[in-house]
Enzyme design. Structure first.
Site, short mmCIF file in Angstrom:
data_model
loop_
_atom_site.label_atom_id
_atom_site.label_comp_id
_atom_site.label_asym_id
_atom_site.label_seq_id
_atom_site.Cartn_x
_atom_site.Cartn_y
_atom_site.Cartn_z
N GLN A 93 0.83 -1.20 0.00
CA GLN A 93 0.00 0.00 0.00
C GLN A 93 0.87 1.25 0.00
OE1 GLN A 93 -2.94 -0.10 3.08
NE2 GLN A 93 -3.63 1.99 2.75
N CYS A 99 -6.86 0.55 1.92
CA CYS A 99 -6.60 -0.85 2.28
C CYS A 99 -7.77 -1.74 1.88
CB CYS A 99 -6.29 -0.97 3.76
SG CYS A 99 -7.59 -0.37 4.86
N HIS A 255 -8.72 -1.37 9.98
CA HIS A 255 -7.95 -1.81 8.81
C HIS A 255 -8.67 -2.97 8.12
CE1 HIS A 255 -4.40 -1.99 6.38
NE2 HIS A 255 -3.98 -3.16 6.84
N ASN A 279 -2.57 -9.09 5.35
CA ASN A 279 -2.52 -7.65 5.54
C ASN A 279 -2.10 -7.01 4.21
OD1 ASN A 279 -1.94 -4.98 6.20
ND2 ASN A 279 -0.82 -5.48 8.07
N TRP A 281 -0.87 -4.30 3.53
CA TRP A 281 0.38 -3.55 3.58
C TRP A 281 1.55 -4.37 3.04
CZ3 TRP A 281 0.14 -1.14 9.21
CH2 TRP A 281 -0.80 -0.10 9.21
#
Length: 342
Positions: A93, A99, A255, A279, A281
């Site tokens: 990201q 997200c 998130h 995740n 990220w």
């Protein structure tokens, strides 16, 4: 001799999955052909490479003034749209609170047919490259084909928003740009719902489960969803102070995550139901029971250990169903056909 039945060819409907409507009347093939004929790289006047397309509130006035829009060939020597297939581990990201969008991408990478629908295979940086790409979304119930040029916003020579871990791979950045165009700007993607992303990528039906009051057979429903090739995402509750606070256990507040699998393992004569979560990220993982470093993995069979545990800091991790329901407050399940959700 029996009379022959009239056979009618099924007409394709504009806006269907097989015949998406050119968004803003921009026809990809015609535009690319024109660019190749004139030897000019495509410039998208309907989503210009300027601050209007970024939108307000994302960058400081100082940074906005130093943004440089660059095409991938200006950033790397050998740009590629896709390197060794699309993967949920390809991207990280950027400086945009989307997200939810990236969690939805993580889900569709598990389904090649959906990826080929969203990212048509008739484009690359090698054959017939003209600085133009296109992507498909189900927008307001109709499939649209969104054209973009490949100028991407950068600061100090680096992409501002989503970027690939493989430096010369650009499908996530261009897909994000096409989605931003669909909604007017990158800023329009700042904050959203996983269910919206899953719906826009598939045209499917979805159902949202409150994990605080999850049914007793929730894991079994998730297992059936995996077998039916449904897509799943989940979200954590907002924090008391600010979003995206990383808790001591590694979970991020406020998130969105992707659910990438479920399984059962035998541990100390007990059958444990596990959920695998990603995740978006691309890093930052759960640190509790059944995480990558958890000693509980030493109690499973060698086959389960080898099959399910992957000790990498790639943002993906396992946790028990109990911890999953405690850590996340919402689960989204999306199916192309609604039969699973009935």
């Amino acid at each position: 001799m029996a009379p022959q039945k009239n056979k009618r060819r099924k007409r394709e409907v504009v806006g269907s999955r097989t015949l998406p409507k050119p968004y803003l009347d921009q026809d990809f093939k015609k535009l690319r052909k024109s660019c190749i004929t004139t030897s000019v790289k495509f410039t998208d006047e309907k989503f210009p490479a300027d601050r209007r397309s970024i939108g307000s509130g994302l960058l400081s006035s100082t940074n906005m003034g130093t943004v440089v829009w660059k095409r991938p060939p200006e950033l790397v020597d050998n740009p590629c749209l896709i390197v060794d297939g699309e993967s949920r581990f390809d991207y990280s990201q950027g400086d945009l609170g989307n997200c939810w969008f990236l969690a939805a991408i993580g889900a569709i990478t598990l389904q090649k047919d959906i990826m080929d629908q969203v990212i048509p295979t008739d484009q690359s940086f090698q054959k017939d490259y003209a600085g133009i790409f296109h992507f498909r979304f189900c927008y307001n119930g109709k499939w649209v084909d969104v054209v973009v040029d490949d100028q991407l916003p950068t600061l100090n020579g680096k992409l501002i928003f989503v970027h690939c871990k493989t430096m010369n791979e650009f499908w996530p950045a261009l897909l994000e740009k096409a989605y931003a165009k669909l909604f007017g700007s990158y800023a329009a993607l700042h904050g959203g719902y996983i269910s919206d992303g899953l719906r826009d990528f598939t045209g499917g039906a979805y159902r949202i489960y409150n994990l605080r009051n999850a049914p007793n057979n929730m894991w079994d429903l998730m297992d059936q969803a995996v077998k039916k090739q449904a897509l799943m995402g989940c979200g954590t509750p907002q924090g008391r102070t600010s979003a995206n606070t990383v808790l001591p256990n590694g979970i991020v507040e406020g998130h969105a995550y992707t659910v990438t699998g479920v399984t059962k393992v035998q541990s100390q004569l007990q059958l444990v139901k596990l959920v695998r979560v990603l995740n978006p990220w691309g890093e930052g993982e759960w640190k509790g029971d059944w995480s990558d470093k958890s000693p509980l993995w030493n109690e499973v069979s060698p086959d389960d250990y080898k099959t399910w545990l992957e000790d990498k800091n790639n943002g993906e991790f396992w946790m028990s169903m109990g911890d999953f329901c405690k850590s996340f407050d919402e689960l989204d399940i999306c199916c192309i056909t609604p039969d699973f959700l009935i």
